[in-house]
Design a protein around this motif. Structure first.
Motif, PDB file in Angstrom:
ATOM      1  N   SER A  16       0.812  -1.221   0.000  1.00  0.00           N
ATOM      2  CA  SER A  16       0.000   0.000   0.000  1.00  0.00           C
ATOM      3  C   SER A  16       0.845   1.271   0.000  1.00  0.00           C
ATOM      4  CB  SER A  16      -0.925   0.005   1.215  1.00  0.00           C
ATOM      5  OG  SER A  16      -0.174  -0.022   2.403  1.00  0.00           O
ATOM      6  N   MET A  17       2.146   1.154   0.174  1.00  0.00           N
ATOM      7  CA  MET A  17       2.991   2.331   0.305  1.00  0.00           C
ATOM      8  C   MET A  17       3.224   3.137  -0.967  1.00  0.00           C
ATOM      9  SD  MET A  17       5.881   1.936   3.128  1.00  0.00           S
ATOM     10  CE  MET A  17       5.988   0.330   3.823  1.00  0.00           C
ATOM     11  N   PRO A  18       3.510   2.526  -2.113  1.00  0.00           N
ATOM     12  CA  PRO A  18       3.865   3.343  -3.276  1.00  0.00           C
ATOM     13  C   PRO A  18       2.845   4.427  -3.608  1.00  0.00           C
ATOM     14  CG  PRO A  18       4.328   1.055  -3.735  1.00  0.00           C
ATOM     15  CD  PRO A  18       3.599   1.101  -2.409  1.00  0.00           C
ATOM     16  N   GLY A  19       1.580   4.125  -3.523  1.00  0.00           N
ATOM     17  CA  GLY A  19       0.554   5.102  -3.842  1.00  0.00           C
ATOM     18  C   GLY A  19       0.573   6.314  -2.933  1.00  0.00           C
ATOM     19  N   CYS A  20       0.897   6.116  -1.671  1.00  0.00           N
ATOM     20  CA  CYS A  20       0.884   7.247  -0.738  1.00  0.00           C
ATOM     21  C   CYS A  20       2.202   8.008  -0.755  1.00  0.00           C
ATOM     22  CB  CYS A  20       0.564   6.779   0.674  1.00  0.00           C
ATOM     23  SG  CYS A  20       1.934   6.082   1.570  1.00  0.00           S
ATOM     24  N   ILE A  21       3.247   7.414  -1.251  1.00  0.00           N
ATOM     25  CA  ILE A  21       4.562   8.039  -1.217  1.00  0.00           C
ATOM     26  C   ILE A  21       4.818   8.924  -2.432  1.00  0.00           C
ATOM     27  CG2 ILE A  21       7.035   7.537  -1.307  1.00  0.00           C
ATOM     28  CD1 ILE A  21       6.461   5.068   0.356  1.00  0.00           C
ATOM     29  N   ARG A  22       4.322   8.540  -3.574  1.00  0.00           N
ATOM     30  CA  ARG A  22       4.692   9.184  -4.841  1.00  0.00           C
ATOM     31  C   ARG A  22       4.550  10.693  -4.870  1.00  0.00           C
ATOM     32  NH1 ARG A  22       2.451   4.415  -7.601  1.00  0.00           N
ATOM     33  NH2 ARG A  22       4.266   3.106  -7.913  1.00  0.00           N
ATOM     34  N   ASP A  23       3.534  11.246  -4.283  1.00  0.00           N
ATOM     35  CA  ASP A  23       3.349  12.699  -4.352  1.00  0.00           C
ATOM     36  C   ASP A  23       3.796  13.408  -3.075  1.00  0.00           C
ATOM     37  OD1 ASP A  23       1.280  11.658  -2.860  1.00  0.00           O
ATOM     38  OD2 ASP A  23      -0.250  12.980  -3.680  1.00  0.00           O
ATOM     39  N   SER A  24       4.692  12.787  -2.330  1.00  0.00           N
ATOM     40  CA  SER A  24       5.207  13.389  -1.101  1.00  0.00           C
ATOM     41  C   SER A  24       6.210  14.488  -1.412  1.00  0.00           C
ATOM     42  CB  SER A  24       5.899  12.329  -0.241  1.00  0.00           C
ATOM     43  OG  SER A  24       4.984  11.359   0.181  1.00  0.00           O
ATOM     44  N   SER A  25       6.255  15.474  -0.527  1.00  0.00           N
ATOM     45  CA  SER A  25       7.244  16.540  -0.629  1.00  0.00           C
ATOM     46  C   SER A  25       8.542  16.119   0.034  1.00  0.00           C
ATOM     47  CB  SER A  25       6.738  17.806   0.070  1.00  0.00           C
ATOM     48  OG  SER A  25       5.490  18.196  -0.435  1.00  0.00           O
ATOM     49  N   VAL A  26       8.412  15.334   1.103  1.00  0.00           N
ATOM     50  CA  VAL A  26       9.554  14.973   1.937  1.00  0.00           C
ATOM     51  C   VAL A  26       9.407  13.527   2.410  1.00  0.00           C
ATOM     52  CG1 VAL A  26      10.715  15.457   4.139  1.00  0.00           C
ATOM     53  CG2 VAL A  26       9.797  17.346   2.782  1.00  0.00           C
ATOM     54  N   ALA A  27      10.527  12.818   2.476  1.00  0.00           N
ATOM     55  CA  ALA A  27      10.572  11.499   3.110  1.00  0.00           C
ATOM     56  C   ALA A  27      11.435  11.618   4.367  1.00  0.00           C
ATOM     57  CB  ALA A  27      11.159  10.459   2.165  1.00  0.00           C
ATOM     58  N   VAL A  28      10.891  11.174   5.474  1.00  0.00           N
ATOM     59  CA  VAL A  28      11.633  11.153   6.731  1.00  0.00           C
ATOM     60  C   VAL A  28      11.947   9.693   7.016  1.00  0.00           C
ATOM     61  CG1 VAL A  28      11.600  11.736   9.189  1.00  0.00           C
ATOM     62  CG2 VAL A  28      10.371  13.197   7.554  1.00  0.00           C
ATOM     63  N   ILE A  29      13.224   9.344   6.910  1.00  0.00           N
ATOM     64  CA  ILE A  29      13.676   7.976   7.151  1.00  0.00           C
ATOM     65  C   ILE A  29      14.116   7.903   8.610  1.00  0.00           C
ATOM     66  CG2 ILE A  29      15.216   6.125   6.406  1.00  0.00           C
ATOM     67  CD1 ILE A  29      13.424   7.300   4.122  1.00  0.00           C
ATOM     68  N   VAL A  30      13.469   7.030   9.376  1.00  0.00           N
ATOM     69  CA  VAL A  30      13.722   6.942  10.810  1.00  0.00           C
ATOM     70  C   VAL A  30      14.412   5.622  11.132  1.00  0.00           C
ATOM     71  CG1 VAL A  30      12.658   7.021  13.113  1.00  0.00           C
ATOM     72  CG2 VAL A  30      11.635   8.313  11.228  1.00  0.00           C
ATOM     73  N   TYR A  31      15.375   5.681  12.051  1.00  0.00           N
ATOM     74  CA  TYR A  31      16.002   4.467  12.565  1.00  0.00           C
ATOM     75  C   TYR A  31      16.117   4.589  14.077  1.00  0.00           C
ATOM     76  CZ  TYR A  31      20.465   6.931  13.075  1.00  0.00           C
ATOM     77  OH  TYR A  31      21.448   7.813  13.445  1.00  0.00           O
ATOM     78  N   ASP A  32      16.306   3.465  14.727  1.00  0.00           N
ATOM     79  CA  ASP A  32      16.435   3.373  16.182  1.00  0.00           C
ATOM     80  C   ASP A  32      17.929   3.353  16.515  1.00  0.00           C
ATOM     81  OD1 ASP A  32      16.653   2.462  18.824  1.00  0.00           O
ATOM     82  OD2 ASP A  32      15.214   0.828  18.560  1.00  0.00           O
ATOM     83  N   VAL A  33      18.410   4.343  17.284  1.00  0.00           N
ATOM     84  CA  VAL A  33      19.842   4.416  17.584  1.00  0.00           C
ATOM     85  C   VAL A  33      20.323   3.245  18.440  1.00  0.00           C
ATOM     86  CG1 VAL A  33      19.931   6.930  17.335  1.00  0.00           C
ATOM     87  CG2 VAL A  33      19.602   5.930  19.614  1.00  0.00           C
ATOM     88  N   THR A  34      19.394   2.484  19.006  1.00  0.00           N
ATOM     89  CA  THR A  34      19.797   1.310  19.795  1.00  0.00           C
ATOM     90  C   THR A  34      19.837   0.036  18.944  1.00  0.00           C
ATOM     91  OG1 THR A  34      17.562   0.653  20.522  1.00  0.00           O
ATOM     92  CG2 THR A  34      18.713   2.330  21.837  1.00  0.00           C
ATOM     93  N   SER A  35      19.523   0.169  17.656  1.00  0.00           N
ATOM     94  CA  SER A  35      19.479  -0.993  16.769  1.00  0.00           C
ATOM     95  C   SER A  35      20.327  -0.747  15.523  1.00  0.00           C
ATOM     96  CB  SER A  35      18.035  -1.282  16.354  1.00  0.00           C
ATOM     97  OG  SER A  35      17.992  -2.192  15.280  1.00  0.00           O
TER      98      SER A  35
END
Length: 130
Positions: free
Chosen positions: A74-93
């Motif tokens: 379900s992600m591609p449809g909601c991502i395509r017209d985004s202005s910004v992508a925020v990629i999050v990671y866990d600093v403990t992992s």
């Protein structure tokens, strides 16, 4: 980002592995509270916030995606017209950090090579688990 005019609208999509705190970051920003109870995002959640930037009103749509592979269809449809992508990671992992390469590549593919991408390390308060 181009200069901000009144009532500009921006769509931000939050990407990353499961259980890294994407929902917590968004909730803290939108509602101003931190909820330490864990809630799994199923599919995609949408929250909105109106902010002022340099005397202009800006509407932000924050798309909270599930990090589970079974919801990735379900992600591609909601991502395509985004202005910004925020990629999050866990600093403990370390594994969640290593997976950011995959998410950055995914964002560039779906949004475009000129995508604005932020890399955010979460859970910095868990110093003893780093």
């Amino acid at each position: 980002m181009a200069s901000v005019s009144a009532l500009d609208k921006y769509k931000l999509v939050f990407l990353g592995e499961q259980c890294i705190g994407k929902t917590s970051i968004i909730s803290r920003f939108v509602h101003g509270i931190f909820d330490d109870t864990y809630r799994v995002t199923i599919g995609i959640d949408l929250l909105s916030k109106i902010i002022n930037v340099e005397d202009q009103t800006v509407s932000l749509k924050l798309w909270d995606t599930a990090g589970y592979e079974r919801f990735s269809i379900s992600m591609p449809g909601c991502i395509r017209d985004s202005s910004v992508a925020v990629i999050v990671y866990d600093v403990t992992s370390r594994q969640s950090f290593l997976s950011t390469t995959k998410w950055i590549e995914y964002a560039r593919t779906e949004i475009g090579s000129d995508a604005i991408i932020f890399l955010v390390g979460n859970k910095a308060d868990l110093v003893d688990k780093r």
